[in-house]
Design an enzyme around this catalytic site. Structure first.
Site, PDB file in Angstrom:
ATOM      1  N   ASP A 135       0.833  -1.207   0.000  1.00  0.00           N
ATOM      2  CA  ASP A 135       0.000   0.000   0.000  1.00  0.00           C
ATOM      3  C   ASP A 135       0.863   1.250   0.000  1.00  0.00           C
ATOM      4  O   ASP A 135       0.625   2.194   0.757  1.00  0.00           O
ATOM      5  CB  ASP A 135      -0.944  -0.020   1.218  1.00  0.00           C
ATOM      6  CG  ASP A 135      -1.936   1.121   1.177  1.00  0.00           C
ATOM      7  OD1 ASP A 135      -2.474   1.485   2.253  1.00  0.00           O
ATOM      8  OD2 ASP A 135      -2.154   1.681   0.079  1.00  0.00           O
ATOM      9  N   HIS A 178      -2.838   0.423  12.010  1.00  0.00           N
ATOM     10  CA  HIS A 178      -2.588  -0.969  11.604  1.00  0.00           C
ATOM     11  C   HIS A 178      -1.097  -1.201  11.344  1.00  0.00           C
ATOM     12  O   HIS A 178      -0.350  -0.241  11.178  1.00  0.00           O
ATOM     13  CB  HIS A 178      -3.380  -1.288  10.326  1.00  0.00           C
ATOM     14  CG  HIS A 178      -3.283  -0.212   9.283  1.00  0.00           C
ATOM     15  ND1 HIS A 178      -4.207   0.814   9.176  1.00  0.00           N
ATOM     16  CD2 HIS A 178      -2.350   0.031   8.340  1.00  0.00           C
ATOM     17  CE1 HIS A 178      -3.847   1.615   8.181  1.00  0.00           C
ATOM     18  NE2 HIS A 178      -2.723   1.179   7.669  1.00  0.00           N
ATOM     19  N   GLN A 246      -3.091  -5.460   6.030  1.00  0.00           N
ATOM     20  CA  GLN A 246      -2.970  -4.377   7.023  1.00  0.00           C
ATOM     21  C   GLN A 246      -3.882  -4.726   8.202  1.00  0.00           C
ATOM     22  O   GLN A 246      -5.102  -4.562   8.110  1.00  0.00           O
ATOM     23  CB  GLN A 246      -3.340  -3.021   6.400  1.00  0.00           C
ATOM     24  CG  GLN A 246      -2.331  -2.522   5.372  1.00  0.00           C
ATOM     25  CD  GLN A 246      -2.832  -1.367   4.526  1.00  0.00           C
ATOM     26  OE1 GLN A 246      -3.881  -1.464   3.894  1.00  0.00           O
ATOM     27  NE2 GLN A 246      -2.073  -0.276   4.478  1.00  0.00           N
ATOM     28  N   ARG A 276       2.186  12.735  10.733  1.00  0.00           N
ATOM     29  CA  ARG A 276       0.880  12.610  10.078  1.00  0.00           C
ATOM     30  C   ARG A 276       0.267  11.332  10.609  1.00  0.00           C
ATOM     31  O   ARG A 276       0.669  10.230  10.217  1.00  0.00           O
ATOM     32  CB  ARG A 276       1.035  12.548   8.561  1.00  0.00           C
ATOM     33  CG  ARG A 276      -0.254  12.250   7.788  1.00  0.00           C
ATOM     34  CD  ARG A 276       0.038  12.011   6.331  1.00  0.00           C
ATOM     35  NE  ARG A 276      -1.123  11.749   5.508  1.00  0.00           N
ATOM     36  CZ  ARG A 276      -1.663  10.533   5.320  1.00  0.00           C
ATOM     37  NH1 ARG A 276      -1.139   9.469   5.968  1.00  0.00           N
ATOM     38  NH2 ARG A 276      -2.711  10.365   4.532  1.00  0.00           N
ATOM     39  N   ASP A 278      -1.910   8.632  10.587  1.00  0.00           N
ATOM     40  CA  ASP A 278      -2.705   8.055   9.503  1.00  0.00           C
ATOM     41  C   ASP A 278      -3.949   7.335  10.029  1.00  0.00           C
ATOM     42  O   ASP A 278      -3.894   6.660  11.065  1.00  0.00           O
ATOM     43  CB  ASP A 278      -1.823   7.038   8.752  1.00  0.00           C
ATOM     44  CG  ASP A 278      -2.537   6.431   7.573  1.00  0.00           C
ATOM     45  OD1 ASP A 278      -2.729   7.151   6.578  1.00  0.00           O
ATOM     46  OD2 ASP A 278      -2.948   5.263   7.660  1.00  0.00           O
ATOM     47  N   GLU A 320      -4.876  12.758  10.162  1.00  0.00           N
ATOM     48  CA  GLU A 320      -5.343  12.409   8.819  1.00  0.00           C
ATOM     49  C   GLU A 320      -6.691  11.752   9.012  1.00  0.00           C
ATOM     50  O   GLU A 320      -6.792  10.549   9.293  1.00  0.00           O
ATOM     51  CB  GLU A 320      -4.373  11.466   8.123  1.00  0.00           C
ATOM     52  CG  GLU A 320      -4.664  11.282   6.652  1.00  0.00           C
ATOM     53  CD  GLU A 320      -5.534  10.070   6.370  1.00  0.00           C
ATOM     54  OE1 GLU A 320      -5.631   9.204   7.242  1.00  0.00           O
ATOM     55  OE2 GLU A 320      -6.121   9.999   5.290  1.00  0.00           O
ATOM     56  N   HIS A 397      -1.536  12.086  -2.344  1.00  0.00           N
ATOM     57  CA  HIS A 397      -1.268  10.754  -2.916  1.00  0.00           C
ATOM     58  C   HIS A 397      -2.515   9.886  -2.931  1.00  0.00           C
ATOM     59  O   HIS A 397      -2.509   8.787  -3.495  1.00  0.00           O
ATOM     60  CB  HIS A 397      -0.164  10.067  -2.097  1.00  0.00           C
ATOM     61  CG  HIS A 397      -0.622   9.683  -0.738  1.00  0.00           C
ATOM     62  ND1 HIS A 397      -0.943  10.607   0.241  1.00  0.00           N
ATOM     63  CD2 HIS A 397      -0.872   8.468  -0.200  1.00  0.00           C
ATOM     64  CE1 HIS A 397      -1.351   9.983   1.316  1.00  0.00           C
ATOM     65  NE2 HIS A 397      -1.322   8.683   1.084  1.00  0.00           N
ATOM     66  N   ASP A 398      -3.575  10.388  -2.271  1.00  0.00           N
ATOM     67  CA  ASP A 398      -4.807   9.593  -2.188  1.00  0.00           C
ATOM     68  C   ASP A 398      -5.864  10.113  -3.149  1.00  0.00           C
ATOM     69  O   ASP A 398      -5.709  11.168  -3.763  1.00  0.00           O
ATOM     70  CB  ASP A 398      -5.368   9.675  -0.756  1.00  0.00           C
ATOM     71  CG  ASP A 398      -4.682   8.687   0.178  1.00  0.00           C
ATOM     72  OD1 ASP A 398      -4.700   8.921   1.395  1.00  0.00           O
ATOM     73  OD2 ASP A 398      -4.111   7.686  -0.325  1.00  0.00           O
ATOM     74  N   ARG A 521      -5.058   4.853  -7.397  1.00  0.00           N
ATOM     75  CA  ARG A 521      -4.369   6.024  -6.822  1.00  0.00           C
ATOM     76  C   ARG A 521      -2.957   6.159  -7.392  1.00  0.00           C
ATOM     77  O   ARG A 521      -2.363   7.240  -7.367  1.00  0.00           O
ATOM     78  CB  ARG A 521      -4.315   5.898  -5.294  1.00  0.00           C
ATOM     79  CG  ARG A 521      -5.661   6.047  -4.606  1.00  0.00           C
ATOM     80  CD  ARG A 521      -5.552   5.821  -3.106  1.00  0.00           C
ATOM     81  NE  ARG A 521      -5.163   4.439  -2.810  1.00  0.00           N
ATOM     82  CZ  ARG A 521      -4.774   4.034  -1.598  1.00  0.00           C
ATOM     83  NH1 ARG A 521      -4.729   4.888  -0.592  1.00  0.00           N
ATOM     84  NH2 ARG A 521      -4.425   2.776  -1.380  1.00  0.00           N
TER      85      ARG A 521
END
Ligand code: OTU
Length: 657
Positions: A135, A178, A246, A276, A278, A320, A397-398, A521
């Site tokens: 990922d 995760h 994950q 960040r 996540d 995030e 990036h998403d 993505r």
């Protein structure tokens, strides 16, 4: 109280006497809130006092090993808590390998960052990640090691030192929801160690997973449907919100909290200055809910904030959380909490939060040629708490997640379906359907009419890729500059996504890679285009025009304190729905600055009398981007060309304000 005083004693034993006063002061300020929060989460465990004391010893060891240069930074920033709210703050987000190959290569790119005035660099995950599909690094196998192809922990420390010399703070993902299924904790669980099996959520059958699934969403409905994965060696269903590899961490287990807190503090001591956090919305699971934004998730984040305030007060936490506008402010901290002396202090959570609603609304406005939805988001955004800021951005990036705008879309939509068809039309527009100029793609939408996400580089979504004429290319550039203009003036910490400064397009090669083809993505994760980079100063080229226009905006931003995150913001009603107008600074003062953006593809007249109504006298106006002046006696309202913008300050004939 004895638990706290014993914990402080246990901490100070590990610290030089010179640190005792400062640490004790921070401990007395933060530890009561920390203890309250951790008791709410874990106080029912019999071994809580021992566990809490062990956590504070880990805190002491983090303090003990924190390099002197970082302690100095802590002291500076404790005296200037708003340092990251300045109009001079500018971020840049990129992948290590795509931008510069490895961590050492990033250091060689610092002059490019300095030219733009970047003071915050978000390098996407660079810790050792799962072998195989991971990922994009968001499946972490070790919090103690760097991804070998990017370098070593020594390289990281050298990079953070080098960045700091240039006034650039390194931001790193801290993926705390995760870990990868080849992380040592997951491997131990698979080997039969029940202690580590309890670091995760797992079930012997589908009874509870099926009950949870009834109220859960889907992040990757196409590539990874469902939220649970059967693991043969465990003969159990493991909670996997994201990809099957994950594994969600079980934060109802105090061991998980202390392991992750220790990992965070260790990474802070390597020189990372912003984390960040996540997938923060997913940290706590509750049956019958969508397991997002649960109160306990905020308690976890607030507890991490207390630890950072004690052990590394110069470090920032960034949430995030791609969630509806109404649920965003909580990630910066809302309300107050009582201290043991019965004083109340404002709850502090993260310093920064992605304003994903503003970003998505800007794209909707572009597609609809109507700024109305941005107005709804702006008016729904409460003032920032102290020492907090929004992260404003155009792309990352998403995917662009449209569902965060359901509430706002329902307001302006006329389908009576909660905005779903309206957002679906926008998603289809940017996926390039019908006669759209956009060349993006749908993300994880099995049904093209479904609303999920949209992917693609800004340049592709704004029409650079489909442009056939000079005029169409010029319009595409103005669309992209308009979106960056909003991000730069709204009031926050704006972040440039790698390649946007050169109008870089999509990377279609992911479709040829079996490990990436199911995750679109990757369309917006190109290698940094060195040929375009070489043209950045050539005004006769597209990269040159984009780079110079953006740098002009960056210069205007960092020279106008009205644009700092802490500055006021007033949305202004416009009779033309195409126009977005808001003021920054004090509308009664001559240093007020107005942003005016035309989100339509046609010229729109701007009635200058809308501006400056609270000023003692009606001024002229100057656009600081172009230097053009607009004098009230000059006659009819100026026409704003398609997709153009003005950053206006009062202009008194002959006297610059
Ligand atoms: C985040 O995902 C990261 O930004 C993604 O790159 C990772 O794939 C994901 O976590 C797992 O680590 O809002 O809060 O819509 O954009 O899930 C989680 C898909 C997130 C991602 C979204 C995002």
């Amino acid at each position: 109280m004895t638990l706290l005083s014993n914990s402080l004693k246990a901490m100070l034993v590990h610290l030089p006497a010179t640190e005792h006063e400062g640490v004790s002061a921070r401990f007395h300020q933060q530890a009561p809130v920390l203890l309250d929060h951790l008791q709410r989460l874990y106080g029912h465990h019999a071994h809580f006092p021992t566990w809490f004391t062990a956590l504070t010893v880990a805190l002491a060891k983090a303090l003990q090993t924190r390099p002197q240069a970082l302690r100095q930074l802590d002291r500076q920033r404790s005296a200037d808590k708003d340092w990251f709210c300045s109009e001079r703050m500018l971020g840049y987000c990129t992948y290590v390998d795509r931008f510069a190959g490895d961590l050492r290569g990033v250091a060689e790119k610092i002059p490019h960052l300095e030219e733009m005035g970047v003071h915050y660099l978000h390098l996407l995950p660079f810790l050792r990640a799962r072998i195989g599909e991971n990922d994009g690094g968001f499946a972490v196998s070790s919090f103690k090691d760097i991804e070998p192809r990017f370098g070593t922990m020594t390289d990281l420390r050298e990079l953070t030192d080098r960045l700091r010399q240039s006034g650039i703070s390194l931001c790193s993902d801290f993926i705390l929801n995760h870990v990868a299924d080849d992380h040592p904790w997951a491997l131990a669980a698979k080997a039969g160690d029940e202690t580590y099996r309890d670091y995760f959520y797992s079930y012997p059958d589908r009874i509870l997973p099926d009950q949870f699934e009834q109220s859960l969403g889907q992040i990757f409905p196409q590539a990874a449907p469902g939220n649970f994965t059967f693991v043969d060696v465990l003969q159990r269903w493991v909670w996997t919100t994201f990809y099957p590899y994950q594994w969600d961490l079980n934060y109802s287990n105090p061991a998980v909290f202390s392991e992750m807190a220790t990992a965070l503090l260790h990474l802070a001591n390597q020189g990372i200055e912003v984390f960040r956090l996540d997938s923060t919305a997913f940290l706590w699971k509750r049956e019958g809910s969508n397991c997002m934004n649960q109160p306990e998730a905020h308690v976890i984040l607030q507890a991490l904030r207390c630890l950072i305030e004690i052990a590394a007060p110069g470090v920032l936490l960034k949430a995030e959380a791609i969630v509806p506008t109404a649920q965003l402010p909580a990630y910066l901290g809302s309300g107050t909490t009582n201290r043991d002396d019965n004083s109340t202090v404002p709850v502090k959570e993260c310093h920064l939060a992605y304003h994903s609603s503003l970003m998505a609304a800007a794209w909707v406005a572009l597609a609809e040629q109507d700024a109305g939805i941005i107005g709804h988001v702006m008016r729904g955004t409460p003032p920032l708490p102290e020492q907090a800021s929004w992260l404003t951005y155009v792309r990352c990036h998403d995917d662009i997640g449209w569902n965060v705008l359901r509430q706002e879309a329902a307001l302006g939509g006329d389908d009576g379906d909660g905005g779903e068809q309206r957002l679906s039309r926008v998603a289809q527009f940017f996926a390039g359907q019908e006669d759209s100029y956009a060349r993006g793609a749908s993300f994880q939408a099995a049904d093209p009419a479904a609303v999920h996400g949209t992917v693609g580089m800004s340049a592709a979504l704004c029409g650079f890729s489909s442009a056939k004429t000079e005029a169409q290319t010029e319009l595409a550039r103005h669309r992209m500059l308009l979106l960056y203009g909003l991000a730069l003036t709204f009031g926050g910490l704006p972040v440039i996504y790698m390649g946007d400064e050169l109008a870089q397009g999509n990377d279609e090669t992911y479709r040829l890679d079996p490990a990436k083809v199911n995750d679109s993505r990757w369309l917006q994760r190109p290698d940094f285009d060195l040929d375009a980079f070489a043209l950045r100063h050539d005004a006769g080229t597209l990269p040159g025009q984009m780079f110079s226009s953006l740098c002009r905006m960056l210069t205007c931003r960092r020279t106008h304190p009205q644009l700092a995150a802490t500055g006021k913001r007033h949305w202004i009603f416009s009779p033309h729905a195409e126009l977005l107008i808001f003021a920054r600074g004090d509308i009664e003062q001559a240093n007020v600055l107005y942003f005016v953006g035309n989100f339509s593809e046609h010229p729109v007249a701007l009635d200058l009398r809308i501006l400056g109504k609270s000023l003692p006298l009606q001024p002229g106006w100057m656009d600081i981007l172009s230097g053009q002046t607009f004098l009230p006696e000059a006659g009819p309202a100026p026409l704003l060309p398609a997709c153009s913008q003005l950053w206006l300050i009062p202009y008194f004939q002959g006297v610059l304000s």
